[in-house]
Scaffold this motif. Sequence first.
Motif, PDB file in Angstrom:
ATOM      1  N   ASP A 193       0.857  -1.209   0.000  1.00  0.00           N
ATOM      2  CA  ASP A 193       0.000   0.000   0.000  1.00  0.00           C
ATOM      3  C   ASP A 193       0.882   1.245   0.000  1.00  0.00           C
ATOM      4  OD1 ASP A 193      -2.187  -1.586   0.214  1.00  0.00           O
ATOM      5  OD2 ASP A 193      -2.716  -1.016   2.288  1.00  0.00           O
ATOM      6  N   GLN A 194       0.338   2.319  -0.581  1.00  0.00           N
ATOM      7  CA  GLN A 194       1.086   3.583  -0.519  1.00  0.00           C
ATOM      8  C   GLN A 194       1.047   4.110   0.924  1.00  0.00           C
ATOM      9  OE1 GLN A 194       3.044   4.707  -2.965  1.00  0.00           O
ATOM     10  NE2 GLN A 194       3.697   6.124  -1.344  1.00  0.00           N
ATOM     11  N   SER A 195       2.184   4.561   1.428  1.00  0.00           N
ATOM     12  CA  SER A 195       2.219   5.058   2.809  1.00  0.00           C
ATOM     13  C   SER A 195       1.755   6.507   2.847  1.00  0.00           C
ATOM     14  CB  SER A 195       3.650   5.010   3.354  1.00  0.00           C
ATOM     15  OG  SER A 195       4.260   3.796   3.009  1.00  0.00           O
ATOM     16  N   ASP A 196       0.722   6.796   3.636  1.00  0.00           N
ATOM     17  CA  ASP A 196       0.329   8.197   3.756  1.00  0.00           C
ATOM     18  C   ASP A 196       0.289   8.683   5.195  1.00  0.00           C
ATOM     19  OD1 ASP A 196      -1.815   6.740   4.521  1.00  0.00           O
ATOM     20  OD2 ASP A 196      -3.302   7.914   3.401  1.00  0.00           O
ATOM     21  N   CYS A 197       0.472   7.765   6.146  1.00  0.00           N
ATOM     22  CA  CYS A 197       0.528   8.205   7.546  1.00  0.00           C
ATOM     23  C   CYS A 197       1.195   7.140   8.413  1.00  0.00           C
ATOM     24  CB  CYS A 197      -0.862   8.528   8.074  1.00  0.00           C
ATOM     25  SG  CYS A 197      -1.926   7.093   8.203  1.00  0.00           S
ATOM     26  N   VAL A 238       6.624   6.266   5.544  1.00  0.00           N
ATOM     27  CA  VAL A 238       6.324   7.690   5.510  1.00  0.00           C
ATOM     28  C   VAL A 238       7.612   8.490   5.343  1.00  0.00           C
ATOM     29  CG1 VAL A 238       5.468   9.602   6.899  1.00  0.00           C
ATOM     30  CG2 VAL A 238       4.200   7.461   6.826  1.00  0.00           C
ATOM     31  N   GLN A 254       8.766   7.742   1.772  1.00  0.00           N
ATOM     32  CA  GLN A 254       7.681   7.803   0.779  1.00  0.00           C
ATOM     33  C   GLN A 254       7.581   6.545  -0.081  1.00  0.00           C
ATOM     34  OE1 GLN A 254       5.857  11.167   0.538  1.00  0.00           O
ATOM     35  NE2 GLN A 254       6.729  10.792   2.528  1.00  0.00           N
ATOM     36  N   ARG A 280       4.295   0.450   1.756  1.00  0.00           N
ATOM     37  CA  ARG A 280       4.467  -0.329   2.989  1.00  0.00           C
ATOM     38  C   ARG A 280       5.251  -1.606   2.699  1.00  0.00           C
ATOM     39  NH1 ARG A 280       2.845   3.327   6.738  1.00  0.00           N
ATOM     40  NH2 ARG A 280       0.703   4.008   6.413  1.00  0.00           N
ATOM     41  N   GLU A 289      -3.659   8.902  13.954  1.00  0.00           N
ATOM     42  CA  GLU A 289      -2.912   8.997  12.687  1.00  0.00           C
ATOM     43  C   GLU A 289      -1.953  10.179  12.701  1.00  0.00           C
ATOM     44  OE1 GLU A 289      -5.438   9.340   9.328  1.00  0.00           O
ATOM     45  OE2 GLU A 289      -5.966   7.210   9.333  1.00  0.00           O
ATOM     46  N   LYS A 345       0.072  12.244  10.053  1.00  0.00           N
ATOM     47  CA  LYS A 345       0.160  12.389   8.594  1.00  0.00           C
ATOM     48  C   LYS A 345       1.605  12.591   8.123  1.00  0.00           C
ATOM     49  CE  LYS A 345      -4.193  12.271   7.402  1.00  0.00           C
ATOM     50  NZ  LYS A 345      -4.668  11.042   6.732  1.00  0.00           N
ATOM     51  N   THR A 346       1.849  12.126   6.910  1.00  0.00           N
ATOM     52  CA  THR A 346       3.174  12.249   6.289  1.00  0.00           C
ATOM     53  C   THR A 346       3.747  13.649   6.445  1.00  0.00           C
ATOM     54  OG1 THR A 346       2.456  10.697   4.636  1.00  0.00           O
ATOM     55  CG2 THR A 346       4.430  11.946   4.118  1.00  0.00           C
ATOM     56  N   GLN A 347       2.888  14.640   6.178  1.00  0.00           N
ATOM     57  CA  GLN A 347       3.322  16.042   6.221  1.00  0.00           C
ATOM     58  C   GLN A 347       3.877  16.419   7.597  1.00  0.00           C
ATOM     59  OE1 GLN A 347       1.871  18.241   3.437  1.00  0.00           O
ATOM     60  NE2 GLN A 347       3.708  19.397   3.901  1.00  0.00           N
TER      61      GLN A 347
END
Length: 382
Positions: free
Chosen positions: A19-23, A57, A60, A63, A77, A79-81
Amino acid sequence: MNHQNKKYQPGDIIFHGGDQSDCAYIIEEGQVEIFVESNQAIIDILNEGELFGEMGVLDQSPRSTSARALTSVTLLEVKTQQITNRLAESDPIVKALVGVLLKRFRSMLPDQQLSSVNNQLLNQVTSVIEQSGFSKFKLENELRNAINGKEVQTVFQPISDIQKKCIAGFEALSRWTHPERGFMSPAEFIALAEETDLIIEVGDLVFNRAIEMLTKLPEHVFININVSAKQLDDKQFLNRVLKKAQTNGVNPKRLKLEITETLVVDFNLARKWLDKCRKIGFPVCADDFGTGHSGMEQLVELDFDVLKVDQVFIRNMFKNDRYQTILKTIAQMAINLGAKLVAEGVEGEQEYEFLKSLNFDFGQGYYFGKPMSEKDALNLQF
Ligand code: C2E
Ligand code: CA
Ligand code: CA
């Protein structure tokens, strides 16, 4: 809203490998299992308060493992930011260390979990952060060698008696010419030294040179020295300086210690330090006065011997009348408080005349003289 709570039932998948990591997640409640989906190998079981999912994260990439709720789980959560912002602001050395750890961790994972594209991205990211961090390590090492090899020079800038227009003292300032990079701004290398204990060594070097210089100067001439937070924390610092002054027959009154407002975070500690200086006989100056946030409170709490008004007030006094109003007020306040007043960054005749009319005690700036070598300073008229 940057983050939110998420709830999972026992057996729920939180994310799959790939899965794409976003958090990333912090476990608020419950237990989470980290595993490899292909062979169901369990990598870790995590409990309340622990962080997971941060690896992807940070670089980028997708997973590399899966995560499943073992019990009822509440997750916070992140977040990446939020992580990348912090990392961007962090010390390059911290970034480099995180980069190396990431690389090591990833190299331990089976190949099929990392596509070649991601490997390439990861390598790019780590090489950028390694370079910035390692070049800082390198610079720090070079500075250490320069200090030990006495290549960090001390220069002296005249401080003039404004009323009599003669030299009253000097400020000792550090200079470092890097063999490849050339002239290094003190603001830059002093900041680097302040991040480590190197500032203690720079400080000792400057103090020793200033004390030696004082033995060659007329008795009425003083030297101002910049003192950093780490030196204030070093319990032996003041005793070391006092001993050196005594063995050289230098009166401590001739060594004025400059501390900046931003340095005073704890008034009680600062007051103790000031009292100790006063007992020993070192006068203390508030450097860059007027630029901090706590100016007035500091004046009430701390009894400085000298206020050094920051250059910004002098530079702008003829550009904006309000600077003149503030300068007049500061001058009156210093008289009422019994503190001596120094103007920094005096560059022209007109500025000099105005400060004289306000009864400033001392002035420092290119108008009176630029920072110079010990030899040139000793050749001046006193
Ligand atoms: P500072 O303590 O405020 O020192 C005054 C700075 O203003 C010096 O910059 C000086 O060269 C510059 N300056 C003096 N007169 C004029 C002028 O008329 N016009 C202009 N434009 N500038 C003037 P420098 O030497 O680059 O030092 C920068 C800062 O680095 C110092 O600011 C001080 O905070 C720190 N620093 C320098 N040497 C040492 C040191 O040995 N120890 C510590 N802890 N800090 C140091
Ligand atoms: Ca200073
Ligand atoms: Ca200053």
